[in-house]
Design an enzyme around this catalytic site. Structure first.
Site, PDB file in Angstrom:
ATOM      1  N   LYS A  13       1.058  -1.079   0.039  1.00  0.00           N
ATOM      2  CA  LYS A  13      -0.218   0.249   0.596  1.00  0.00           C
ATOM      3  C   LYS A  13       1.012   1.118   0.535  1.00  0.00           C
ATOM      4  O   LYS A  13       2.140   1.596  -0.088  1.00  0.00           O
ATOM      5  CB  LYS A  13      -0.640  -0.002   1.605  1.00  0.00           C
ATOM      6  CG  LYS A  13      -2.003  -1.406   1.152  1.00  0.00           C
ATOM      7  CD  LYS A  13      -2.491  -1.052   2.323  1.00  0.00           C
ATOM      8  CE  LYS A  13      -4.084  -2.354   2.079  1.00  0.00           C
ATOM      9  NZ  LYS A  13      -4.509  -2.547   3.259  1.00  0.00           N
ATOM     10  N   TYR A  53     -12.666  -3.750  -3.492  1.00  0.00           N
ATOM     11  CA  TYR A  53     -12.656  -4.677  -2.256  1.00  0.00           C
ATOM     12  C   TYR A  53     -14.401  -5.272  -2.232  1.00  0.00           C
ATOM     13  O   TYR A  53     -14.381  -5.662  -0.896  1.00  0.00           O
ATOM     14  CB  TYR A  53     -12.957  -3.437  -1.488  1.00  0.00           C
ATOM     15  CG  TYR A  53     -11.091  -3.520  -0.984  1.00  0.00           C
ATOM     16  CD1 TYR A  53     -10.922  -4.057   0.723  1.00  0.00           C
ATOM     17  CD2 TYR A  53     -10.469  -2.242  -0.886  1.00  0.00           C
ATOM     18  CE1 TYR A  53      -9.588  -4.073   0.548  1.00  0.00           C
ATOM     19  CE2 TYR A  53      -9.356  -2.621  -0.616  1.00  0.00           C
ATOM     20  CZ  TYR A  53      -8.358  -2.544   0.321  1.00  0.00           C
ATOM     21  OH  TYR A  53      -7.720  -2.952   0.973  1.00  0.00           O
ATOM     22  N   ARG A 118      -0.835 -14.878   4.255  1.00  0.00           N
ATOM     23  CA  ARG A 118      -1.323 -13.696   5.764  1.00  0.00           C
ATOM     24  C   ARG A 118      -0.565 -14.329   6.816  1.00  0.00           C
ATOM     25  O   ARG A 118      -0.564 -13.263   7.789  1.00  0.00           O
ATOM     26  CB  ARG A 118      -3.096 -14.285   5.521  1.00  0.00           C
ATOM     27  CG  ARG A 118      -3.565 -14.210   4.921  1.00  0.00           C
ATOM     28  CD  ARG A 118      -4.369 -13.347   4.435  1.00  0.00           C
ATOM     29  NE  ARG A 118      -5.226 -12.999   5.540  1.00  0.00           N
ATOM     30  CZ  ARG A 118      -6.478 -11.837   5.400  1.00  0.00           C
ATOM     31  NH1 ARG A 118      -6.302 -10.947   3.827  1.00  0.00           N
ATOM     32  NH2 ARG A 118      -7.529 -10.924   6.297  1.00  0.00           N
ATOM     33  N   THR A 124      -5.087  -7.798  10.515  1.00  0.00           N
ATOM     34  CA  THR A 124      -5.377  -6.120   9.881  1.00  0.00           C
ATOM     35  C   THR A 124      -4.776  -4.762  10.727  1.00  0.00           C
ATOM     36  O   THR A 124      -4.346  -4.625  10.077  1.00  0.00           O
ATOM     37  CB  THR A 124      -6.632  -6.367   9.721  1.00  0.00           C
ATOM     38  OG1 THR A 124      -7.138  -7.243   8.722  1.00  0.00           O
ATOM     39  CG2 THR A 124      -6.980  -5.089   9.102  1.00  0.00           C
ATOM     40  N   ARG A 135       3.141  -6.568   9.723  1.00  0.00           N
ATOM     41  CA  ARG A 135       2.908  -5.908  10.209  1.00  0.00           C
ATOM     42  C   ARG A 135       2.498  -5.433  11.694  1.00  0.00           C
ATOM     43  O   ARG A 135       2.665  -4.107  12.279  1.00  0.00           O
ATOM     44  CB  ARG A 135       0.694  -5.836  10.331  1.00  0.00           C
ATOM     45  CG  ARG A 135       0.556  -5.827   8.937  1.00  0.00           C
ATOM     46  CD  ARG A 135      -0.966  -6.227   8.275  1.00  0.00           C
ATOM     47  NE  ARG A 135      -1.404  -5.957   7.048  1.00  0.00           N
ATOM     48  CZ  ARG A 135      -2.997  -6.362   6.868  1.00  0.00           C
ATOM     49  NH1 ARG A 135      -3.229  -7.870   6.964  1.00  0.00           N
ATOM     50  NH2 ARG A 135      -3.579  -6.238   5.730  1.00  0.00           N
ATOM     51  N   ASN A 155      -1.882  -0.549   7.294  1.00  0.00           N
ATOM     52  CA  ASN A 155      -1.500  -1.659   7.981  1.00  0.00           C
ATOM     53  C   ASN A 155      -0.296  -2.024   6.836  1.00  0.00           C
ATOM     54  O   ASN A 155       0.037  -3.122   6.496  1.00  0.00           O
ATOM     55  CB  ASN A 155      -2.064  -2.510   8.993  1.00  0.00           C
ATOM     56  CG  ASN A 155      -2.823  -2.765   7.133  1.00  0.00           C
ATOM     57  OD1 ASN A 155      -3.580  -2.328   5.740  1.00  0.00           O
ATOM     58  ND2 ASN A 155      -4.263  -3.611   7.453  1.00  0.00           N
ATOM     59  N   HIS A 158      -1.751  -4.905   1.514  1.00  0.00           N
ATOM     60  CA  HIS A 158      -3.447  -6.299   1.314  1.00  0.00           C
ATOM     61  C   HIS A 158      -2.935  -7.721   1.028  1.00  0.00           C
ATOM     62  O   HIS A 158      -1.705  -7.188   0.019  1.00  0.00           O
ATOM     63  CB  HIS A 158      -4.250  -5.518   0.168  1.00  0.00           C
ATOM     64  CG  HIS A 158      -5.133  -6.793  -0.220  1.00  0.00           C
ATOM     65  ND1 HIS A 158      -6.407  -6.363   0.736  1.00  0.00           N
ATOM     66  CD2 HIS A 158      -4.531  -7.472  -1.510  1.00  0.00           C
ATOM     67  CE1 HIS A 158      -7.106  -7.522  -0.269  1.00  0.00           C
ATOM     68  NE2 HIS A 158      -6.279  -8.655  -1.069  1.00  0.00           N
ATOM     69  N   GLU A 169      -9.088 -11.181  -6.902  1.00  0.00           N
ATOM     70  CA  GLU A 169      -8.545 -10.111  -7.452  1.00  0.00           C
ATOM     71  C   GLU A 169      -7.008 -10.106  -8.449  1.00  0.00           C
ATOM     72  O   GLU A 169      -6.848  -9.363  -9.011  1.00  0.00           O
ATOM     73  CB  GLU A 169      -7.696 -10.256  -6.031  1.00  0.00           C
ATOM     74  CG  GLU A 169      -8.870  -9.753  -4.733  1.00  0.00           C
ATOM     75  CD  GLU A 169      -8.001  -9.760  -3.085  1.00  0.00           C
ATOM     76  OE1 GLU A 169      -9.017  -9.743  -2.473  1.00  0.00           O
ATOM     77  OE2 GLU A 169      -7.029 -10.209  -2.976  1.00  0.00           O
TER      78      GLU A 169
HETATM   79  P1  ADP Z   1      -7.186  -7.114   5.443  1.00  0.00           P
HETATM   80  O1  ADP Z   1      -6.317  -6.365   4.848  1.00  0.00           O
HETATM   81  O2  ADP Z   1      -6.098  -7.599   6.463  1.00  0.00           O
HETATM   82  O3  ADP Z   1      -8.167  -8.468   4.714  1.00  0.00           O
HETATM   83  P2  ADP Z   1     -10.194  -6.350   5.557  1.00  0.00           P
HETATM   84  O4  ADP Z   1     -10.544  -6.878   4.419  1.00  0.00           O
HETATM   85  O5  ADP Z   1     -10.605  -6.399   7.210  1.00  0.00           O
HETATM   86  O6  ADP Z   1      -8.440  -6.827   6.496  1.00  0.00           O
HETATM   87  O7  ADP Z   1     -10.309  -4.327   5.466  1.00  0.00           O
HETATM   88  C1  ADP Z   1      -9.699  -4.148   4.175  1.00  0.00           C
HETATM   89  C2  ADP Z   1      -8.642  -2.750   4.722  1.00  0.00           C
HETATM   90  O8  ADP Z   1      -9.584  -2.007   5.313  1.00  0.00           O
HETATM   91  C3  ADP Z   1      -8.016  -3.601   6.058  1.00  0.00           C
HETATM   92  O9  ADP Z   1      -6.066  -3.602   5.602  1.00  0.00           O
HETATM   93  C4  ADP Z   1      -7.806  -1.819   6.748  1.00  0.00           C
HETATM   94  O10 ADP Z   1      -6.355  -1.025   6.324  1.00  0.00           O
HETATM   95  C5  ADP Z   1      -8.614  -1.593   6.407  1.00  0.00           C
HETATM   96  N1  ADP Z   1      -9.791  -1.402   7.143  1.00  0.00           N
HETATM   97  C6  ADP Z   1     -10.554  -2.318   8.748  1.00  0.00           C
HETATM   98  N2  ADP Z   1     -10.871  -2.500   9.523  1.00  0.00           N
HETATM   99  C7  ADP Z   1     -11.395  -1.048   9.466  1.00  0.00           C
HETATM  100  C8  ADP Z   1     -11.522   0.023  10.354  1.00  0.00           C
HETATM  101  N3  ADP Z   1     -12.282  -1.042  11.375  1.00  0.00           N
HETATM  102  N4  ADP Z   1     -11.208   1.097  10.580  1.00  0.00           N
HETATM  103  C9  ADP Z   1     -10.564   1.919   9.571  1.00  0.00           C
HETATM  104  N5  ADP Z   1     -10.115   0.469   8.767  1.00  0.00           N
HETATM  105  C10 ADP Z   1      -9.711   0.003   8.340  1.00  0.00           C
END
Ligand code: ADP
Length: 200
Positions: A13, A53, A118, A124, A135, A155, A158, A169
């Site tokens: 990112k 997403y 992962r 996350t 992370r 973080n 992705h 994806e």
């Molecule tokens: P991951 O990236 O670990 O697969 P998710 O698909 O749950 O996680 O969420 C996508 C992205 O959205 C996260 O990597 C993070 O950047 C952001 N995110 C997730 N939950 C939150 C939250 N509660 N507040 C702000 N940003 C969030």
């Protein structure tokens, strides 16, 4: 498909690039034994990010639920008890975060690529992701701080959440021609059934 042919999508990112972590991040995946099939640097637009997403129609619900569960685990009140209200805000935040600068999209292949990536990437939320994960080791954000400030959790990376998600994806980010099929010598020691021919 043999397990060693599993593929996953990783995106460094904008914060990963701004923090000068490109080499460090790539090294983490490379040294496990995964093989890089394709790589590109680009600045995505908001529509592209939203599509990414929402490729999984359950993402909005699941992501909202994950955030609520994490607040409750800490005895904190979530910003809303409706997962879809939470995830709509998350999506809005992602449409700003992911377009803020260049990202690097990559496809990596190898046994259990999705799960292994992962694991190495970590959970996350950097605050609660394990020590030793990317992370966990390189950034310090939390759901609480990000939600308070009305922005995405930063973080660094992705990584696809399941094999089905990875397939969708990868097709979203790469054309077939951009993924190169080739052999690397270490595949013998990782996957060959008969390890003959190693002695002098
Ligand atoms: P991951 O990236 O670990 O697969 P998710 O698909 O749950 O996680 O969420 C996508 C992205 O959205 C996260 O990597 C993070 O950047 C952001 N995110 C997730 N939950 C939150 C939250 N509660 N507040 C702000 N940003 C969030």
């Amino acid at each position: 498909m043999h397990a060693k042919e599993e593929k996953t999508l990783i995106v460094i990112k904008p914060d990963g690039i701004q923090r000068s972590l490109i080499g460090e991040i790539i090294q983490r995946y490379e040294r496990i034994g995964l093989k890089l099939m394709g790589l590109k640097m680009l600045i995505p637009n908001a529509d592209f990010v939203e599509k990414h997403y929402t490729l999984d129609p359950t993402w909005l619900q699941k992501t909202g639920e994950k955030t609520i569960a994490s607040y409750k685990k800490r005895d904190l009140e979530p910003p809303s008890n409706d997962p879809l209200v939470i995830s709509q805000k998350i999506l809005d935040g992602l449409k700003k975060y992911m377009v803020a600068g260049p990202v690097i999209a990559m496809v990596w292949q190898g046994a259990h690529a999705v799960e292994i990536v992962r694991k190495v990437t970590g959970g996350t939320e950097p605050l609660s992701s394990d020590v030793g994960t990317i992370r966990g080791d390189f950034v310090l954000d939390s759901y609480q701080m990000a939600d308070r400030d009305g922005r995405s959790v930063r973080n660094l990376i992705h990584a696809s959440g399941s094999v089905e998600e990875a397939e969708m994806e990868i097709a979203h980010w790469f054309s077939k021609e951009e993924l190169l099929a080739y052999k690397v010598v270490q595949e013998k020691i990782l996957y060959d059934v008969n390890l003959d021919g190693l002695g002098e």
